[in-house]
Design a protein around this motif. Structure first.
Motif, short mmCIF file in Angstrom:
data_model
loop_
_atom_site.label_atom_id
_atom_site.label_comp_id
_atom_site.label_asym_id
_atom_site.label_seq_id
_atom_site.Cartn_x
_atom_site.Cartn_y
_atom_site.Cartn_z
N GLN A 79 -1.31 -14.73 -51.82
CA GLN A 79 -2.50 -14.09 -52.40
C GLN A 79 -2.33 -13.89 -53.90
OE1 GLN A 79 -3.84 -11.56 -48.47
NE2 GLN A 79 -4.65 -11.07 -50.44
N GLN A 80 -1.09 -13.67 -54.32
CA GLN A 80 -0.85 -13.40 -55.74
C GLN A 80 -0.83 -14.69 -56.59
OE1 GLN A 80 2.76 -11.20 -56.40
NE2 GLN A 80 2.57 -11.23 -58.63
N HIS A 81 -0.24 -15.76 -56.05
CA HIS A 81 0.01 -16.96 -56.86
C HIS A 81 -0.77 -18.20 -56.44
CE1 HIS A 81 3.25 -14.82 -58.87
NE2 HIS A 81 3.83 -14.56 -57.70
N PHE A 82 -1.36 -18.21 -55.23
CA PHE A 82 -1.99 -19.43 -54.73
C PHE A 82 -3.46 -19.24 -54.42
CE2 PHE A 82 2.51 -20.08 -54.13
CZ PHE A 82 2.70 -21.42 -54.42
N ALA A 146 -11.34 -20.75 -47.85
CA ALA A 146 -11.76 -19.75 -48.82
C ALA A 146 -10.63 -18.73 -48.94
CB ALA A 146 -13.05 -19.07 -48.38
N GLY A 147 -10.00 -18.67 -50.10
CA GLY A 147 -8.85 -17.79 -50.30
C GLY A 147 -9.19 -16.33 -50.09
N ALA A 148 -8.16 -15.56 -49.75
CA ALA A 148 -8.32 -14.11 -49.53
C ALA A 148 -8.05 -13.39 -50.84
CB ALA A 148 -7.35 -13.63 -48.45
N ASN A 149 -9.09 -12.73 -51.34
CA ASN A 149 -8.97 -12.01 -52.61
C ASN A 149 -9.04 -10.50 -52.35
OD1 ASN A 149 -8.61 -12.04 -55.38
ND2 ASN A 149 -10.80 -11.87 -55.81
N ALA A 150 -8.71 -10.10 -51.13
CA ALA A 150 -8.77 -8.69 -50.75
C ALA A 150 -7.75 -8.45 -49.65
CB ALA A 150 -10.18 -8.33 -50.27
#
Length: 718
Positions: A79-82, A146-150
């Motif tokens: 979540q932090q880098h990808f 869809a990346g997790a931004n939460a």
């Protein structure tokens, strides 16, 4: 007696009650200040009730993880880098039998999916389907990520908000299904919530019917439901407020609903039954309340403390969902206990003899000392050994299967077959391989990427490894995806993960949804012996303090293990081996859900000790009065047997309604707890434990002088 005293209205000076213990005087105070008690509870219920309706939409939907584990570290790094391409990312499966991913129609659908995500900041970077990674070999299926931004909880809510919009994009020969861990918990929580509500609605009329039969009075039967409703509303509102401080799993409310109903009825049954006996000879309703709370009230408080202490041991497990489920039950028990000590005495003081209003014909002959249970006690006293051996043989026979019990985290089969996440899951398996829905994520320093890729490719059980993908933020990490050869819930998955972690370079970390499940299962297995030990020790200590008698406290604790072991033995036969699966309407997974042993042990033991306290506290009351172990044994059963039987009947009815649920976890919960209560009440509390009182005689109540000096003095006689 003045009219005001008889009706129990506020007039505390009219009849000062100073005799008896603290709980007796407290009960009399509640009955003498009814306006204040009702007013405070009204304010409390209005305040917490305002928040209660939003409980299921407010609470957290995830939290099934082992905090501090390697898999959680991988998710945090992803979540932090990808761009949020972690286990919490949402995978949208787009499939067509007639078109390929590069066709204009499929590209338009993928663009529409991206549009759905674009306006929501909870979603991170979008990763289009890529050949060799997220496009099937025949080109007809693609996975957009869809990346997790939460947080994981917020990602489940994000899927809740958008899955209808996503599935609505299906059409013209193209299918769209949101999948992945966040979508799984979204669909699973909805199915589970619907099942729990249906079971609760079904259990209320059944419960009322049992209450009417047990009490023979409509007014008396309604009091346990009043107490339960107050506890439910207060705990629901309390959980919503607590969720503002720390995420609380939606499962916490599910369990809280069940326990508020079960224990609320237990406690009210015990107190109301004793009050109906006391009102026959007491000088006033307040005096009857004082006598009731000085005897039955003590048993209820000790039972409530035992339940709270047993469940507190579960807080040791480093899994947010498991911890907050325990918190939910503890909150419900706390409010039910407080209502039992304050609201119920005030209501009883107000009602007085009108507690018997609306009596059925048979109830007019009903007395607190049950002749039938007295006769049963006499029979056990004359022939203890046949009953002891018979109950032990049944319990041991049912316990033997537990030796072969297997546990694992739930598979995709816990959600309905028509759930979008399951349809997408099965489509991915059919198009891309058995292990495709459970891709393992490997994050490693860039310098070790080649070595990591080679080691992962050579690992047994790994079908394919994607090329290393550099971190978009420029950090010194790369990510690889490894596809297992087996389904994510296959028993071999644990061996594959262990082998992969052992083969990779030291700096490489392995995560992904299957790894998170396995790491959580390992944490649950590791903590189980510790939790069992703590619960047993604390249960013994609490019984010792309550009864002041080490032998019966030890026996009461040990026999509680028998019903627990037998319940898990039955669970193994049903849910692992599949006996009765067609009758109950489910497909066995070949194992019990992994959180079951830790959580159900605490719950079953708490309920078992509940009945233990009721029986032994009543027996000790009669032993203190008479000094005769036979009187303690027979009258203990005569005065508590009907209440234990009725309370168990309600609990079994409540729990077995959950067996009608479609999702597997509520079904497991209902059957395991229902069987445990049935076995415990019938074979242990009404047979084995009374027989042990008979066989041990005076020794059951003996206590060394030094121990009596150390322990606080607790009397059950009034």
């Amino acid at each position: 007696m003045t009219r005001s005293t008889a009706l129990g209205v506020d007039n505390p000076a009219a009849e000062p009650i100073t005799a008896g213990g603290v709980l007796g005087r407290m009960g009399a105070t509640m009955a003498g200040h009814t306006k204040w008690v009702f007013g405070i509870w009204l304010v409390l219920l209005v305040a917490l009730g305002a928040a209660a309706p939003s409980v299921f939409s407010s609470l957290a939907g995830a939290g099934w993880q082992a905090n501090g584990s390697e898999s959680v570290q991988v998710r945090e790094l992803a979540q932090q880098h990808f761009g949020g391409n972690s286990s919490a990312a949402v995978q949208v499966v787009v499939h067509s039998d007639t078109r390929t991913v590069d066709s204009p129609q499929m590209q338009q659908t993928l663009s529409d999916v991206g549009t759905v995500f674009a306006g929501d900041p909870r979603f991170g970077a979008l990763i289009a389907p890529q050949p060799g990674m997220s496009i099937s070999p025949d080109g007809h299926t693609g996975i957009l990520i869809a990346g997790a931004n939460a947080s994981t909880d917020d990602m489940v809510k994000a899927v809740d908000d958008h899955k209808a919009e996503l599935t609505a994009l299906s059409g013209d020969g193209i299918e769209v299904y949101p999948t992945g861990a966040s979508a799984l918990w979204s669909d699973f929580n909805k199915a589970n919530h619907d099942a729990m509500i249906q079971a609760e609605l079904f259990s209320w009329p059944v419960t009322l019917a049992i209450m009417v039969l047990a009490f023979g009075s409509l007014v008396a039967a309604g009091l346990p439901l009043l107490l339960t409703l107050a506890g439910l509303v207060a705990s629901a509102g309390g959980l919503v407020l607590l969720n503002e401080i720390t995420p609380i799993s939606v499962w916490a409310m599910n369990f809280a609903m069940m326990f508020a109903l079960a224990l609320g009825i237990d406690y009210a049954l015990f107190i109301v039954a004793r009050f109906r006996d006391a009102i026959r000879h007491a000088s006033s309703p307040r005096a009857a309340v004082a006598e009731t709370m000085d005897t039955a009230g003590k048993a209820v408080v000790l039972s409530g403390i035992t339940v709270l202490v047993s469940l507190s041991a579960v807080l040791l497990v480093p899994a947010p969902a498991v911890r907050t489920m325990a918190v939910g039950i503890m909150l419900a028990v706390f409010f039910v206990l407080v209502a039992s000590m304050t609201l119920l005495p005030a209501v009883l003081g107000t009602l007085g003899s009108r507690v018997n209003a609306g009596s059925l014909p048979h109830a007019k002959r009903q007395v607190h000392r049950s002749p039938r249970f007295a006769a049963w006690g006499e029979l056990l006293h004359r022939h203890p050994w046949p009953f002891a051996i018979g109950s032990l043989l049944v319990l041991i026979a049912l316990s033997i299967p537990v030796l072969g019990l297997k546990v694992a985290m739930p598979s995709i089969e816990v959600v309905p077959t028509d759930a979008p996440v399951r349809q997408g899951y099965e489509l991915v398996q059919a198009q891309m391989g058995e292990g495709a829905p459970g891709m393992l994520q490997i994050i490693t320093p860039a310098a070790e990427s080649a070595e990591t890729a080679a080691a992962a490719t050579a690992t047994d059980g790994i079908a394919m490894v994607t090329p290393p993908q550099p971190a978009p933020d420029g950090s010194d990490y790369v990510m690889l995806q490894a596809m297992p050869t087996v389904d994510p819930s296959d028993a071999q998955m644990g061996t594959i993960l262990d082998t992969l972690r052992a083969d990779l370079p030291e700096g490489a970390l392995v995560g992904g949804a299957p790894a998170e499940n396995l790491d959580l299962q390992q944490a649950l297995n590791d903590y189980l012996p510790l939790i069992v030990g703590i619960i047993l020790i604390l249960g013994f200590v609490l019984l010792l303090v309550a009864l002041q008698a080490p032998l019966i406290a030890l026996l009461g604790t040990v026999v509680s293990l028998l019903s627990t072991a037998a319940a898990f033995g039955v669970a193994k036969l049903i849910f692992q081996d599949g006996h009765g699966a067609s009758l109950l309407g489910f497909t066995p997974q070949g194992f019990l859900d992994g959180w079951g042993p830790v959580f159900f042990f605490a719950m079953i033991f708490a309920i078992a000790m509940d009945y233990t306290v009721f029986l032994l506290a009543t027996a000790k009351e009669h032993y203190e009065r008479s000094g005769d172990p036979k009187v303690a044994h027979v009258d203990g059963l005569a005065h508590s047997g009907r209440v234990i039987f009725a309370a168990a009947a309600v609990m079994v009815a409540v729990f077995f309604t959950f067996a009608l649920a479609d999702p597997l976890p509520p079904k497991e919960m209902g059957i395991i707890l229902g069987v445990a209560v049935l076995l415990d009440a019938v074979l242990i509390r009404l047979v084995l434990l009374p027989v042990l009182l008979r066989l041990t005689g005076h020794a059951a109540w003996w206590s060394p002088a030094w121990l009596r000096k150390v322990l606080p003095k607790i009397d059950f006689s009034h």
